[in-house]
Design an enzyme around this catalytic site. Sequence first.
Site, PDB file in Angstrom:
ATOM      1  N   GLU A  48      -3.437  -8.719   2.751  1.00 14.53           N
ATOM      2  CA  GLU A  48      -3.338  -9.293   4.104  1.00 14.53           C
ATOM      3  C   GLU A  48      -4.551  -8.988   4.975  1.00 14.53           C
ATOM      4  O   GLU A  48      -4.734  -9.623   6.026  1.00 14.53           O
ATOM      5  CB  GLU A  48      -2.065  -8.789   4.798  1.00 14.53           C
ATOM      6  CG  GLU A  48      -2.143  -7.406   5.418  1.00 14.53           C
ATOM      7  CD  GLU A  48      -2.049  -6.246   4.440  1.00 14.53           C
ATOM      8  OE1 GLU A  48      -2.025  -5.086   4.900  1.00 14.53           O
ATOM      9  OE2 GLU A  48      -1.999  -6.484   3.210  1.00 14.53           O
ATOM     10  N   CYS A  79       0.829  -1.215   0.000  1.00 15.26           N
ATOM     11  CA  CYS A  79       0.000   0.000   0.000  1.00 15.26           C
ATOM     12  C   CYS A  79       0.863   1.265   0.000  1.00 15.26           C
ATOM     13  O   CYS A  79       1.563   1.528  -0.963  1.00 15.26           O
ATOM     14  CB  CYS A  79      -1.003  -0.024   1.146  1.00 15.26           C
ATOM     15  SG  CYS A  79      -2.366   1.166   0.885  1.00 15.26           S
ATOM     16  N   HIS A 126      -4.227  -4.270  -0.144  1.00 15.00           N
ATOM     17  CA  HIS A 126      -4.010  -4.900   1.164  1.00 15.00           C
ATOM     18  C   HIS A 126      -4.476  -6.356   1.134  1.00 15.00           C
ATOM     19  O   HIS A 126      -5.465  -6.712   1.791  1.00 15.00           O
ATOM     20  CB  HIS A 126      -4.778  -4.152   2.253  1.00 15.00           C
ATOM     21  CG  HIS A 126      -4.110  -2.921   2.744  1.00 15.00           C
ATOM     22  ND1 HIS A 126      -2.988  -2.951   3.551  1.00 15.00           N
ATOM     23  CD2 HIS A 126      -4.402  -1.611   2.549  1.00 15.00           C
ATOM     24  CE1 HIS A 126      -2.623  -1.716   3.845  1.00 15.00           C
ATOM     25  NE2 HIS A 126      -3.456  -0.879   3.245  1.00 15.00           N
TER      26      HIS A 126
END
Length: 304
Positions: free
Chosen positions: A236, A142, A234
């Site tokens: 994750e 990011c 993102h």
Amino acid sequence: MPINVPSGLPAVKILAKEGIFVMTEKRAIHQDIRPLEILILNLMPDKIKTEIQLLRLLGNTPLQVNVTLLYTESHTPKHTPIEHILRFYTTFSAVKDRKFDGFIITGAPVELLPFEEVDYWDELTEIMEWSRHNVYSTMFICWAAQAGLYYFYGVPKYELPQKLSGVYRHRVTKETVLFRGHDDFFWAPHSRYTEVRKEDIEKIPELEILAESDEAGVYVVANKSERQIFVTGHPEYDRYTLRDEYYRDINRNLKVPIPANYFPDNDPTKTPVLTWWSHAHLFFSNWLNYCIYQKTPYKLEDIH
């Protein structure tokens, strides 16, 4: 992947309940294979939540990983207890003479600031410069992806008309080991106020765009050797991260859109739909296996 982390880290109990293999240091020393040494520079405000998210993904292949957590000395974290930082994290000055197989630099909520006005920018650029010759492969996530593209290649960032928040459909634009096993189209979360643009990246011969979205733009960029990987979203994030960010922003009276393609019927009171989990696990697994394990020197000192 068994992950070897400091005893007592809060993430351990949570991940163990999920079936993620967390290995004790005593057991780790009896394995014959060399573990991968992975460094994580955690710039996110809620460091404990980010630890859980990243360790969940790093613990999903048969290889052993030793994780070292890093924080910036030039910025004091405000949202994580200092006791946690002092117990589980180290500083760049303590690791700069070491070498690592992999390095993850997380996002940070500073994207509306010019890079040079971020209070830890000088330290971050020193760390990024160090990574050129002391890390085999680095993943920038990011804001860190924007920072890395700017620092290494001069790619600018641009402010968006409104926050980009949601889960977006992406396509693989180049066949590469990072997307081995992926479908042609997949979903991934984004949460940001700024972007990098395709036309700027295409001017740089060292870089390749590996995945993109019609709505969210460029998603994954890598240099030719795949030793630098820039992820603008993102992957994750867990099921509830975008929801929690949305309610946080609403409570701050910020005018933000409901995260796209996330809540059933676009209703924030409903449980979000998790559509990017297989992509996230496979992407991190491919990075560890193909970009690091199969290429990194057996002797860490041979990394350059």
